[in-house]
Structures are given as structure tokens and as C-alpha cells.
Write a protein that holds these residues in place. Structure first.
Motif, PDB file in Angstrom:
ATOM      1  N   ARG A 100      -2.870   9.912 -13.069  1.00  0.00           N
ATOM      2  CA  ARG A 100      -1.626   9.160 -13.272  1.00  0.00           C
ATOM      3  C   ARG A 100      -1.919   7.702 -13.628  1.00  0.00           C
ATOM      4  O   ARG A 100      -1.325   7.143 -14.557  1.00  0.00           O
ATOM      5  CB  ARG A 100      -0.785   9.206 -11.994  1.00  0.00           C
ATOM      6  N   ARG A 117      -0.829   6.036 -17.154  1.00  0.00           N
ATOM      7  CA  ARG A 117       0.149   4.946 -17.178  1.00  0.00           C
ATOM      8  C   ARG A 117      -0.478   3.652 -17.694  1.00  0.00           C
ATOM      9  O   ARG A 117       0.162   2.896 -18.441  1.00  0.00           O
ATOM     10  CB  ARG A 117       0.733   4.727 -15.790  1.00  0.00           C
ATOM     11  N   PRO A 136      -6.134  -8.792  -3.968  1.00  0.00           N
ATOM     12  CA  PRO A 136      -7.065  -9.052  -5.065  1.00  0.00           C
ATOM     13  C   PRO A 136      -6.308  -9.082  -6.390  1.00  0.00           C
ATOM     14  O   PRO A 136      -5.315  -8.359  -6.569  1.00  0.00           O
ATOM     15  CB  PRO A 136      -8.031  -7.861  -5.022  1.00  0.00           C
ATOM     16  N   TYR A 161       0.822  -1.212   0.000  1.00  0.00           N
ATOM     17  CA  TYR A 161       0.000   0.000   0.000  1.00  0.00           C
ATOM     18  C   TYR A 161       0.855   1.260   0.000  1.00  0.00           C
ATOM     19  O   TYR A 161       0.519   2.257  -0.646  1.00  0.00           O
ATOM     20  CB  TYR A 161      -0.952  -0.016   1.207  1.00  0.00           C
ATOM     21  N   TYR A 183      -6.927   2.575 -12.940  1.00  0.00           N
ATOM     22  CA  TYR A 183      -6.472   1.371 -13.649  1.00  0.00           C
ATOM     23  C   TYR A 183      -7.672   0.609 -14.200  1.00  0.00           C
ATOM     24  O   TYR A 183      -7.700   0.194 -15.373  1.00  0.00           O
ATOM     25  CB  TYR A 183      -5.667   0.511 -12.668  1.00  0.00           C
ATOM     26  N   GLU A 215      -2.155  -7.198 -10.581  1.00  0.00           N
ATOM     27  CA  GLU A 215      -1.864  -6.794 -11.966  1.00  0.00           C
ATOM     28  C   GLU A 215      -1.563  -5.298 -12.038  1.00  0.00           C
ATOM     29  O   GLU A 215      -0.640  -4.871 -12.726  1.00  0.00           O
ATOM     30  CB  GLU A 215      -3.068  -7.109 -12.872  1.00  0.00           C
ATOM     31  N   MET A 216      -2.368  -4.520 -11.354  1.00  0.00           N
ATOM     32  CA  MET A 216      -2.164  -3.079 -11.343  1.00  0.00           C
ATOM     33  C   MET A 216      -0.765  -2.724 -10.850  1.00  0.00           C
ATOM     34  O   MET A 216      -0.122  -1.808 -11.371  1.00  0.00           O
ATOM     35  CB  MET A 216      -3.200  -2.433 -10.416  1.00  0.00           C
ATOM     36  N   ILE A 231       1.375  11.866  -8.000  1.00  0.00           N
ATOM     37  CA  ILE A 231       0.505  11.020  -7.182  1.00  0.00           C
ATOM     38  C   ILE A 231       0.315  11.619  -5.786  1.00  0.00           C
ATOM     39  O   ILE A 231      -0.721  11.439  -5.155  1.00  0.00           O
ATOM     40  CB  ILE A 231       1.056   9.572  -7.095  1.00  0.00           C
ATOM     41  N   TYR A 236       0.595   1.777 -21.107  1.00  0.00           N
ATOM     42  CA  TYR A 236       0.994   0.364 -20.984  1.00  0.00           C
ATOM     43  C   TYR A 236       0.290  -0.475 -22.041  1.00  0.00           C
ATOM     44  O   TYR A 236       0.849  -1.410 -22.598  1.00  0.00           O
ATOM     45  CB  TYR A 236       0.634  -0.130 -19.578  1.00  0.00           C
ATOM     46  N   ASP A 253      -6.889  -7.872  -9.298  1.00  0.00           N
ATOM     47  CA  ASP A 253      -6.733  -6.610 -10.026  1.00  0.00           C
ATOM     48  C   ASP A 253      -5.630  -5.749  -9.425  1.00  0.00           C
ATOM     49  O   ASP A 253      -4.933  -5.040 -10.136  1.00  0.00           O
ATOM     50  CB  ASP A 253      -8.060  -5.830 -10.064  1.00  0.00           C
ATOM     51  N   MET A 254      -5.437  -5.848  -8.108  1.00  0.00           N
ATOM     52  CA  MET A 254      -4.389  -5.039  -7.503  1.00  0.00           C
ATOM     53  C   MET A 254      -3.008  -5.589  -7.835  1.00  0.00           C
ATOM     54  O   MET A 254      -2.052  -4.829  -8.027  1.00  0.00           O
ATOM     55  CB  MET A 254      -4.572  -4.947  -5.992  1.00  0.00           C
ATOM     56  N   MET A 313      -3.109   7.823   1.977  1.00  0.00           N
ATOM     57  CA  MET A 313      -2.861   6.509   1.382  1.00  0.00           C
ATOM     58  C   MET A 313      -4.139   5.936   0.786  1.00  0.00           C
ATOM     59  O   MET A 313      -4.157   5.480  -0.346  1.00  0.00           O
ATOM     60  CB  MET A 313      -2.310   5.579   2.476  1.00  0.00           C
ATOM     61  N   ARG A 326      -5.038   7.553  -2.444  1.00  0.00           N
ATOM     62  CA  ARG A 326      -4.105   7.247  -3.531  1.00  0.00           C
ATOM     63  C   ARG A 326      -4.328   5.836  -4.069  1.00  0.00           C
ATOM     64  O   ARG A 326      -4.289   5.601  -5.275  1.00  0.00           O
ATOM     65  CB  ARG A 326      -2.657   7.364  -3.036  1.00  0.00           C
ATOM     66  N   VAL A 327      -4.542   4.903  -3.133  1.00  0.00           N
ATOM     67  CA  VAL A 327      -4.738   3.518  -3.561  1.00  0.00           C
ATOM     68  C   VAL A 327      -6.068   3.398  -4.296  1.00  0.00           C
ATOM     69  O   VAL A 327      -6.149   2.778  -5.374  1.00  0.00           O
ATOM     70  CB  VAL A 327      -4.667   2.553  -2.354  1.00  0.00           C
ATOM     71  N   VAL A 349       1.926  -4.305 -11.214  1.00  0.00           N
ATOM     72  CA  VAL A 349       2.869  -4.481 -12.325  1.00  0.00           C
ATOM     73  C   VAL A 349       2.767  -3.305 -13.294  1.00  0.00           C
ATOM     74  O   VAL A 349       3.772  -2.711 -13.691  1.00  0.00           O
ATOM     75  CB  VAL A 349       2.581  -5.809 -13.062  1.00  0.00           C
ATOM     76  N   VAL A 350       1.552  -2.943 -13.646  1.00  0.00           N
ATOM     77  CA  VAL A 350       1.358  -1.894 -14.664  1.00  0.00           C
ATOM     78  C   VAL A 350       1.811  -0.532 -14.145  1.00  0.00           C
ATOM     79  O   VAL A 350       2.513   0.209 -14.844  1.00  0.00           O
ATOM     80  CB  VAL A 350      -0.130  -1.835 -15.074  1.00  0.00           C
ATOM     81  N   LEU A 351       1.442  -0.196 -12.921  1.00  0.00           N
ATOM     82  CA  LEU A 351       1.730   1.166 -12.435  1.00  0.00           C
ATOM     83  C   LEU A 351       3.192   1.359 -12.037  1.00  0.00           C
ATOM     84  O   LEU A 351       3.661   2.494 -11.933  1.00  0.00           O
ATOM     85  CB  LEU A 351       0.818   1.521 -11.265  1.00  0.00           C
ATOM     86  N   THR A 352       3.914   0.275 -11.785  1.00  0.00           N
ATOM     87  CA  THR A 352       5.333   0.443 -11.468  1.00  0.00           C
ATOM     88  C   THR A 352       6.189   0.209 -12.714  1.00  0.00           C
ATOM     89  O   THR A 352       7.406   0.284 -12.639  1.00  0.00           O
ATOM     90  CB  THR A 352       5.781  -0.553 -10.371  1.00  0.00           C
ATOM     91  N   ALA A 353       5.543  -0.066 -13.815  1.00  0.00           N
ATOM     92  CA  ALA A 353       6.296  -0.441 -15.033  1.00  0.00           C
ATOM     93  C   ALA A 353       7.159   0.733 -15.534  1.00  0.00           C
ATOM     94  O   ALA A 353       6.763   1.866 -15.408  1.00  0.00           O
ATOM     95  CB  ALA A 353       5.336  -0.866 -16.122  1.00  0.00           C
ATOM     96  N   LEU A 408       2.512   1.505  -3.587  1.00  0.00           N
ATOM     97  CA  LEU A 408       1.546   1.995  -4.587  1.00  0.00           C
ATOM     98  C   LEU A 408       1.279   3.489  -4.380  1.00  0.00           C
ATOM     99  O   LEU A 408       1.185   4.254  -5.341  1.00  0.00           O
ATOM    100  CB  LEU A 408       0.226   1.230  -4.476  1.00  0.00           C
ATOM    101  N   SER A 409       1.159   3.891  -3.132  1.00  0.00           N
ATOM    102  CA  SER A 409       0.796   5.277  -2.832  1.00  0.00           C
ATOM    103  C   SER A 409       1.891   6.260  -3.206  1.00  0.00           C
ATOM    104  O   SER A 409       1.612   7.436  -3.452  1.00  0.00           O
ATOM    105  CB  SER A 409       0.490   5.426  -1.331  1.00  0.00           C
ATOM    106  N   CYS A 410       3.117   5.797  -3.182  1.00  0.00           N
ATOM    107  CA  CYS A 410       4.241   6.694  -3.441  1.00  0.00           C
ATOM    108  C   CYS A 410       4.781   6.543  -4.848  1.00  0.00           C
ATOM    109  O   CYS A 410       5.818   7.125  -5.179  1.00  0.00           O
ATOM    110  CB  CYS A 410       5.339   6.452  -2.425  1.00  0.00           C
ATOM    111  N   GLY A 411       4.113   5.770  -5.680  1.00  0.00           N
ATOM    112  CA  GLY A 411       4.616   5.573  -7.026  1.00  0.00           C
ATOM    113  C   GLY A 411       5.984   4.920  -7.030  1.00  0.00           C
ATOM    114  O   GLY A 411       6.850   5.260  -7.850  1.00  0.00           O
ATOM    115  N   SER A 426      -5.796   5.017  -7.712  1.00  0.00           N
ATOM    116  CA  SER A 426      -4.971   4.212  -8.615  1.00  0.00           C
ATOM    117  C   SER A 426      -5.773   3.013  -9.121  1.00  0.00           C
ATOM    118  O   SER A 426      -5.769   2.691 -10.307  1.00  0.00           O
ATOM    119  CB  SER A 426      -3.719   3.707  -7.888  1.00  0.00           C
ATOM    120  N   ARG A 427      -6.449   2.403  -8.179  1.00  0.00           N
ATOM    121  CA  ARG A 427      -7.183   1.188  -8.518  1.00  0.00           C
ATOM    122  C   ARG A 427      -8.329   1.482  -9.485  1.00  0.00           C
ATOM    123  O   ARG A 427      -8.555   0.752 -10.445  1.00  0.00           O
ATOM    124  CB  ARG A 427      -7.720   0.589  -7.211  1.00  0.00           C
TER     125      ARG A 427
END
Lengths: 323, 323, 323, 323
Positions: free
Chosen positions: C21, C25, A311, A180, C273, A316-317, C61, C29, A313-314, C262, C265-266, A319-323, A183-186, C269-270
Motif C-alpha cells: 500500500r 500510494r 522524524p 501511530y 515510502y 512527510e510520509m 493495510i 503521489y 521522513d515520517m 501497529m 504497519r508503521v 502527508v503522502v499516505l493520507t493524501a 498511520l496504522s489504520c490508514g 509504511s515507512r
């Protein structure tokens, strides 16, 4: 039921005071007496307890830590310790208990309550969010927000210097705080025990980024990650990334303190309120949790420590958002 | 003077952006063009610079880090590097410089300006407050407040568990951050390089406290303390204090980031404003500081790194208030 | 689908940048182009839009506000405005939209999409948490935490002076912000539109408290409360409580800004996405929400503004804990 | 001297607890007894006082408000009130006083000490920084930082909506809070009582900015500004700026609460420590302040309320940086 005891046990977490306040106020509302037991099970053994009034919980909802203090008790692991604890509870005429703590607290409860029949209700108080029977634990939201504020600051200096930072967060065997906060801090990488960490991939991504002139890289690693802690990650990077300027930050115990967040205060209040009502209804040896915004009871024996349930979706997300 | 350059150099500190903003706005107000030089002296060498407008400094006063990025440059230590830097400044028609950084920034300036005659004015930008010629450096107030917030959180969990914490803060060779954050948090011990650390005394005090049933003890140690860092302190305590529950927190780089405090924003604005006016008045090779609420110029060659200058009353007070 | 547009509309809320964001992203992707539309529907009409890259959403973010700015558009209420907006989207080859905003955003969408067939997916972005189809809206958690921090400060000075404070928080017709912040701060009274406010009872409680030497009293009132706003409450108290020292604080727009929490942001993001994935799957004219930790789509036409849905246990708890 | 009293009086300010702590700890270090007097002069009259130990000031350094509570006392304005207060002090064997408060506190002291000879030392505790005899007052730094954090949040939403905000801050007759918070937040206009406010100029600047497509405008106005408060400013703008979207925020009492900043904790500790030493040295009827980083005593009768003393460079800078 006329007189209940309340205590905090195990690692402290922000929001425990809000839970104590809700227990005390709800009990007094229902004409129960409340005894505050200090330092968890150890205080039961040492007879370190006293009656609490509404004024004792005045202006504590916003305080970190726990006014009842907390401890891990070795003595309570022994038959003599348990007997002493029970005798003291009896002498104090305590006929119900509210226990606020983590999985160790409830494991301790099991052995005790197998032998001594005193109704007890538990509340999940731990920053790790590693318990079944509840969506959130008291303290998790605050701890992650503290980590997020810290990593935001690290981002400022990382950006200024084009540096790589490896930031280690708490969570013991669970990766929630890392996931968490990352994800929150990119974060550019998030390493958690629930997902196999492949340091080769991490290195490849950093090298790719460097080629594209992106030198800043923040890696958030859970203290319990399968690969290792922040220093272990740094060691690999030092060997594999030429000219890298790598720093390690272990956020540590700041994650346990501070004024609780709104979510933790509301959760703690709600569970504390529910716990007293559960005792009054005759429930016993259950942990009160919140699942899908509803109050749920789970027998102590079914409460297990569990790692992060992420979950799909999280995952997978991530992976995508840190890509 | 028609066109000035501005850069940040050395370790970043909160408030550097506020300083950049003040320089850019003041220069434009006086019809000067401003060129932002990225990554300090390295950017001079790499010709990594571009003209800045008011909009480039819009909404940055509240941001940590530095929009011009910063770096330490080895190339600038060489005659070739300096020549390249000068040639680039000439090509860009830059006839004045504002340099924001710490003692390394001004040492670098000395060698350069001995050889190349371009007027330059410096601003003290470092969290360490370890420079002569100014009462405060840009970033110090924010860094200490960040440390204070962190130690307040640690106090919560220390109180809850009756634990000893050894908290290491930044400051390099100077003990200011440790002294001010320790005083602010009611630390039971403050270990700084300017005062001889006697670990025997620390141990004695902890043992005395334990006898009086006071188990909580927060020791704030400067990273540059004469005895050693937090781990070294912990090692002694582990050997000398029976049954002690000791934790170490190294606050690290969170102290460099974050939104600057009011004091740092005002200081940075004031010094940035003064720097451009100093250039326009013909001052050169001086650092602009603030002493007793007045703006003061000190020649680069007289700016020295210095450890904490602790007024006698504060040194005595430290003994009394931590007693 | 090759090119999508993203915009923010209506009142801004913390976390909108995190949503932007995630949309950008995720789209990149999946090899989609993304066009940022500024100032909501008005920007569609004014053709105020441009392509966004990953670097455009770098380090946003953690920022409050919205980099795409937001507005309420009267022009978009007219057939000519809608036609112009559609023509511009066509000219830009935009074949999908992500709309971030509140109930007005989706009402606007309904009329538009009845006429012009372009797939659109919405995200709930509002501090008010007043939408069906989702448990939380982006910005709510941050806004309440901001209110909580403010009321904690007010508690300090209220306690010091034994004063009555009437604190007005945002939320328009919904009482969530008042309820959650009031519970979190241990407010002595919480006045929300969903529960009939009886000022007579409030006065009685204050007078009772005064008799018991409890003079401090914090009343949190929702701006949309059925009785009236903070000044109206103060007027009654001034008339009814002898010698009362009553102060009003209207927290106002600070609740809309600041670094998102937090949770926001989560969530952002979710949902961001999920929105892109929904478009790619062929979903259209739906709002993406989160219910019981799962992603849920609700047709725009079924998304309604709703006041607070307060679980029975929380309503009862509110009575007990403020008693 | 064997027994001293300590009290807080007038408007509360963050850091008062840190001052109380320093007084108590320093007194006990010097073998003095300390009596805490509650609610200022009123507590003297009501004999509302009790002996304080070190444990009574444990973990209060970081708390806003004042554990001794504060009040303004009408009774103390009467000869009877003063006599009663003195009799109570005599009965309690109090032979020295530390008074923490603002100018009203010292004015009150003057009349009292003209008649009753008990040594007293004052500390400047007010957020307004409106006293002679000290560079800073306890609470000012925290209050301005609180205002800055609030205005930063308002900046987020102002930017998102291109709005004009009029933000009113505290400070009574002094413009310091407005000046320092306005400079820190990059306010487009700062209106303070010490500088003649010309609303015509403000309007002209806004209209000029609008022409240049800059619609965001934050005006920070001191509550005691010569033109009027925030609503008065808004009224002019509403009449003079076509299509302006103007919002008012009155920050109010949040500026009085919250954990004190580092600067306030250090200042309060230093002055509290100095106050006890001053009493022991035989000083009396003086306020202890800090000027140019040194401790200075000023006779109560020479302490005057004063508006902001703005150095010339800061006044000019304010014009340049808000241009």
C-alpha cells in the motif's frame, strides 16, 4: 543494599506488572529483599506495603493494570507527607527504591530526594511516550495496538455506511498515539498537537473526496490537539460538509488496559532488570530508559515531559499516505 | 426462480458478509444467478447492482462490515421510490430477494410487498437482538464479545486506580448487550431499559461498598436505559458519592465492526443457506430465524421489534451475582 | 522513472500488504505508474502482472498475507527464467522495482541484477528478523505477538494441570521469535540456536522445581535450536523426569498470518515510502532498513542472513528471569 | 445445608473460573459457606481444600484455566481413595458438592455416590461439547473461537502461497469443534467422526479445484476423525496430489486456554447459579445443563458422552457451503 521497595505511580499502563515482576525476580536473584509499596507515594505515607516473593509475581507478566495499584497523592506534595513517607521507609529498612511511572512520578521524586537521601531508580511507565531519556515508554505499544484494533473495527462500519468518523485517542499533550494509530489504520486525516491543525484543509479534502465518490473518511485526533477534541472537529464538519453522516468515537480508557504486547513485556522486563542492577551498582536518582536498543540512565532532574519527536521522513510520509 | 437479489440494509452488523456468502454459494449450487444489490433499498432505486460469483464471496466470511454496503433510504419511503425499485428489479429479471437487516428493513419490506409481488425472504441482521422470530440476530454475539473485551480492559485500569466507571453500550431500546456484557465482566451494576433503574439503590450500594473498602465499581448502562445514558448516571454519582473518582466510557461504534465470532458466522451461514432454500420452496415475505436450534419462518408482518426477554432465572441471577 | 513494479517474494509475513500500500500510494503521489507483479519472481516470468491504483490498496493495510501473493521460483534460478523475466519487465516498460521479501529474495536479486540493469530496491519482509541492515523486519512483531497470545493460553491450561509444555516456535535459524516470546510469557526455559542448549541443565532445573512443588514448566524452543525441536526435547524429558506430564505444541503457521501489529504497519509504511523515494533519488540494488529509528540503505550484496544478535544485558536477563 | 464444596475436574476448559465465581457468590448470598477443593477428586483425597470468600473469586471471571486447578485422579478409582475422600469431606463438614467437569467427572461421581450419600450437583465443563443433558458445555464456544482465529491466520498464509493446509482441532470423539470452526472459516473440507470420511472424494475435489486454478484448500480434521488425524490426511494427499504444497497444523492446547468468550461466561454463571439453587432445593446427583435456553437437571447416571448431534440442515449446508 539489602532491601528495596518497588511501586507504581501515576496513570497505570500495560506492562507495569511485567516491570514489577522483573524487579522482584532480579532482586531476589541478587539476594535482596523486596517490599511492594501499594498505591504509589500514598502507600509510602500510609505504610501500605509488604514483602514480595517470587510467587507474588507469578503469572502477572501477561496482566494489564498493576498488582501494586497506583494513585496520585496530594499528601506527598506536602512536607509532612514526605516526612511520613521517609519515616515509613526507614522503619521498613528500605535502602533503595524502584519507581515506575510517568513524568509526575519523577517530579514528585525530585522534591523528595532533595531532602531525603535514599537511592532511587525510575522506570518510564506511561502510555503517552512523552518522556525524554527513552525511545519507548512501558505501555505505549499496547495502547496504540488497542487503538488500532478499535479503529479497524470502526473502519468496517465506516466502509459499510460511507460515513465520516472522528476518533479521539489518548496521549495528553503528545500526539504519538494518534500518529501511530492513524498511520496504522490508514486514517484519512491525523490531527496532532505537534503539527498545526488546519480544519479548512481537512474540510477541503473531504469535499474533494466526496466529489470523487469517496465518502468514507476516518479522522484520528489526539485528545490534546491544538484545534480541539473530537467533538470540536465534528462541529466544524457538521457546519461545512453538506449531508455528511458524521460519528464521534472517544476510545477512552480501553487504551490503558489489556494484556501487554510483546514489546511492552520485553521492554518492561529489560528495564526492570536494569533498574535493580543500577541500584546495586550505586546509581541513584536516575531514570532507566532504552535508546537505540541500549540501556541508558538519565538523572531525574533532566527527565522532561516532551511532545512527539517526529522524524522528518515520517512527517512527510504522513502527508503522502493520507493524501 | 432463476435469478435472485441479495442486499444488506439498516445498521451493519458483523456476520452480514457470512450471510451474503452463504446466500451466494447456496444459490449458485442450485443453479440460480445472484445479483448483489448495493446500499440496500437505495441501491434498488439507483440500480446499483451486479451479478455475483463464488469468487466475489471468497474470503469474506471473516470480515466485518458488508461488501454490499448498507444504507437507510428515505426515497424508498415514497411511492415513486418503490416503483423505481420495482422497475429496476424487473429490468434485472430478479424474481426473488434475500433481505438482510433489522426491523426497519422488514417494515420497509411490508409496504413494498403489499404492492409489488416479488417473493422475498429476510434474515435478522442487527447487533441489537431486538427482533421476534429468532433467538439470536446476526451480529449480536460479536458485538457483545467486543464490549466484553473492552470492559475487561477497563476493569484493569479501574482496579489499578480504585475507580468507578460508567460504561455505555449499544442496543438501542433493548438491554441485551448491556445485560450480557455486564454479566460477563462481573459488573457491579447493570442498568437496562427492561428493568426499572433506581439510581438511589445504585448510590447506596456504592456507598456500602466504599465502607467495606471496595472502591472499584463498574456500571454497565444500556444506551436506551430508562434512567438515562452514561453521562446522566455519572451526574448523579458525582453529586451523591463523596470523593468519587468517576470516569465515563461510551464504547460506541467499535461494537459494530470486527471479524464476526464463530456463533455469528455459523448463524449467518445457516440462515443464509435456509433463506435460499425457503425461496426455492416457494416461501415468501417471511423472516428466517433460529429458535431452539431449529430454523423457523415468521411472516414479515408478524416480526416485531421487542425489548429483551429475560428468563426469570437470569434476572434473579443478575441481582445475586452483582450483589 | 515512470513505471515501477512491486512484488512480494519468499515466505509471507504480516505487514506485506501495508508495504505494498505504501509503495503504491507513494508512487502515485509522485505520478509514477505502479505494476503489481504476482507470485514474486515467478510472476515476472509468467508475465502475471497488472497496473495498480489507489483503490487496489484500499483497506489492505490491516490484512495479513499479501494481495500480490508470493512464491519461491525455481525457474528464476535458471538463465532462461531470468531472461524471460527481464523481457517481460521490458515489455511492460517497468524501469524500477520494489522487492519485498527475505534473504532468498535478495540473493535471487543479486544474480539477476548482475546481468540485467534495472534499478531495484528491497524491503525486509520476513517474520524471522534474520537479516543484516535493519533492526526489525516486517512481520516479526506480529509473529511474536501471535506466539505470545498462544503461549499465554497454554500457560492457562499448564497452570490448571501442573504440566510441562514444550512449545516450538518459528524463526528458522534465528532464535529471536523464541527469545522474545519466551521472555514475554515468563517461560521457565528458552532454547535458541544462538546459545548452546544443555538439556542436562534443563532437566536439573525441572527436578529442582518439582522438589519445591513447582510443577508447571513452559519451555519455548526455536525450531532451529541446536539441540533439536520440540519432540526431541520432549523425548529427553520423558526419559529423565519421573511422572512428568509433558505436552508438545508446535505453533506453526498461525505465526505467519493475522492482522499486522501497529509496529509492523508503521515499519512497513515507512520502508515502503522510503523505497519509492530511494528509487526516485537514483538508489539501486539496495535494501531499505531501519536502524536506530533511521532509514538506512544497504547494498543487496552486503545483506546477509544472520542469527540473533542478543545484547549482553538481555542474555544475562534471560538467565535471571527464567531462574 | 450449611457448607458446600466446589471443585473442577478432568480437562480444564475456559469458563471454569466463571462457574466457580458464580457458585461461590451464590452460596455466600444464601449464607452458605463454600470450600474450594483443589485438583478435583485428588484434592478430596489429599484434603487439599480451603474456605473461599467473595474476594477469592474477584476478577477471575475473565481468566482461562481454573483457580482450583484440576486433575485426573487414579486414587479415586479405588475404594480406599473414595473412603479417604469421604472422610475428608465429613471432617470438613461439607454437606453438598458442586462438581465442574466432563463425562469422566460424572462417571467418577456415580461410583462414589452409590456408596456415600452426599448431595452433589454437576456442571458440564469441557471444550468438547460431548455430553447429553445440555446444548452447550462450558468452554466450547471459547475453544471454537480460538480455533477460528487460528484458522483465519492460516487462511492468510494459505492464500498468499496457494497452499493446502490440513488443520487438526480438538474434540476427542466429537466433531463439533471441527464442524463449527470449519464452517466458520470457510474450510474447503471438514472431516469429522460423525460423517464417514472418504479421502477419495477429498482428493477428487482438490484435483478438480486445481484444474479450475483454485489451489488453496483448507481441510479441518477432528482429532478423532474416523479416517485418521492430520498427518494421516497429509500422507494421502502427498501420494495423490501432484506438486501439492501441503502443510499440517495441529492447533493443540491453545484451544483449552484464554479468556472465556461471552457465551461461556454467561453459561457458566447461569449454571453455577442454578447449581447452588438446585442443592438448596434438595436436588442431588444431577447435572445442570441448559437446553433451549432453559435450565434442566439430568441424573448423573443418565448423562452420557455423545458425539455430535448435527441437525439435518447443517449437514446438508456443510456439503453446499464447502462445495
Amino acid at each position: 543494599m539489602k532491601r528495596i521497595g518497588v511501586m507504581t505511580s501515576g496513570g497505570d499502563s500495560p506492562g507495569m506488572n511485567a516491570a514489577i515482576r522483573a524487579v522482584v525476580r532480579t532482586a531476589i536473584y541478587h539476594k535482596l529483599e523486596v517490599v511492594g509499596i501499594r498505591r504509589g507515594y500514598q502507600g509510602m505515607i500510609d505504610n501500605d506495603m509488604s514483602v514480595m516473593q517470587t510467587t507474588d509475581v507469578s503469572s502477572i507478566i501477561q496482566r494489564g493494570g498493576t498488582v501494586l495499584k497506583t494513585a496520585r497523592s496530594k499528601d506527598f506534595m506536602t512536607p509532612e507527607g514526605m516526612k511520613q513517607a521517609y519515616d515509613n521507609l526507614q522503619a521498613q529498612h528500605i535502602d533503595g527504591l524502584v519507581l515506575i511511572g510517568g513524568d509526575g512520578t519523577f517530579r514528585g521524586a525530585n522534591a523528595f530526594f532533595d531532602q531525603y537521601a535514599i537511592p532511587a531508580v525510575g522506570l518510564p511507565g506511561t502510555i503517552d511516550k512523552d518522556l525524554s531519556g527513552t525511545d519507548f515508554t512501558i505501555g505505549f505499544d499496547t495502547a496504540v495496538n488497542t487503538a488500532v484494533e478499535a479503529i479497524d473495527k470502526i473502519r468496517d462500519t465506516a466502509d459499510a455506511h460511507n460515513r465520516i468518523f472522528v476518533v479521539e485517542v489518548m496521549g495528553r499533550d503528545a500526539g504519538y498515539i494518534a500518529l501511530y494509530s492513524g498511520l496504522s489504520c490508514g486514517a484519512e486525516d491525523i490531527l496532532i498537537p505537534e503539527l498545526k491543525t488546519d480544519m479548512g484543509e481537512v474540510v477541503t479534502r473531504i469535499l474533494d473526496d466526496k466529489r470523487r465518490k469517496k465518502d468514507v473518511h476516518i479522522i484520528v485526533v489526539a485528545e490534546g490537539d491544538d484545534f480541539g477534541n473530537a467533538e470540536a472537529v465534528k462541529a466544524v464538519l457538521t457546519d461545512s460538509v453538506p449531508d455528511a453522516d458524521i460519528r464521534v468515537c472517544v476510545l477512552g480508557h480501553i487504551q490503558r488496559g489489556g494484556a501487554p504486547s510483546m514489546a511492552d513485556r520485553v521492554l518492561a522486563s529489560r528495564l526492570g532488570y536494569a533498574a535493580v542492577n543500577a541500584l546495586l551498582r550505586g546509581e541513584k536518582q536516575v531514570m532507566i530508559g532504552q535508546i537505540n536498543n541500549e540501556i541508558v540512565s538519565t538523572p531525574f532532574k533532566e527527565v522532561v515531559k516532551q511532545s512527539a519527536q517526529i522524524p522528518a521522513d515520517m512527517a512527510e510520509m504522513t502527508v503522502v499516505l493520507t493524501a
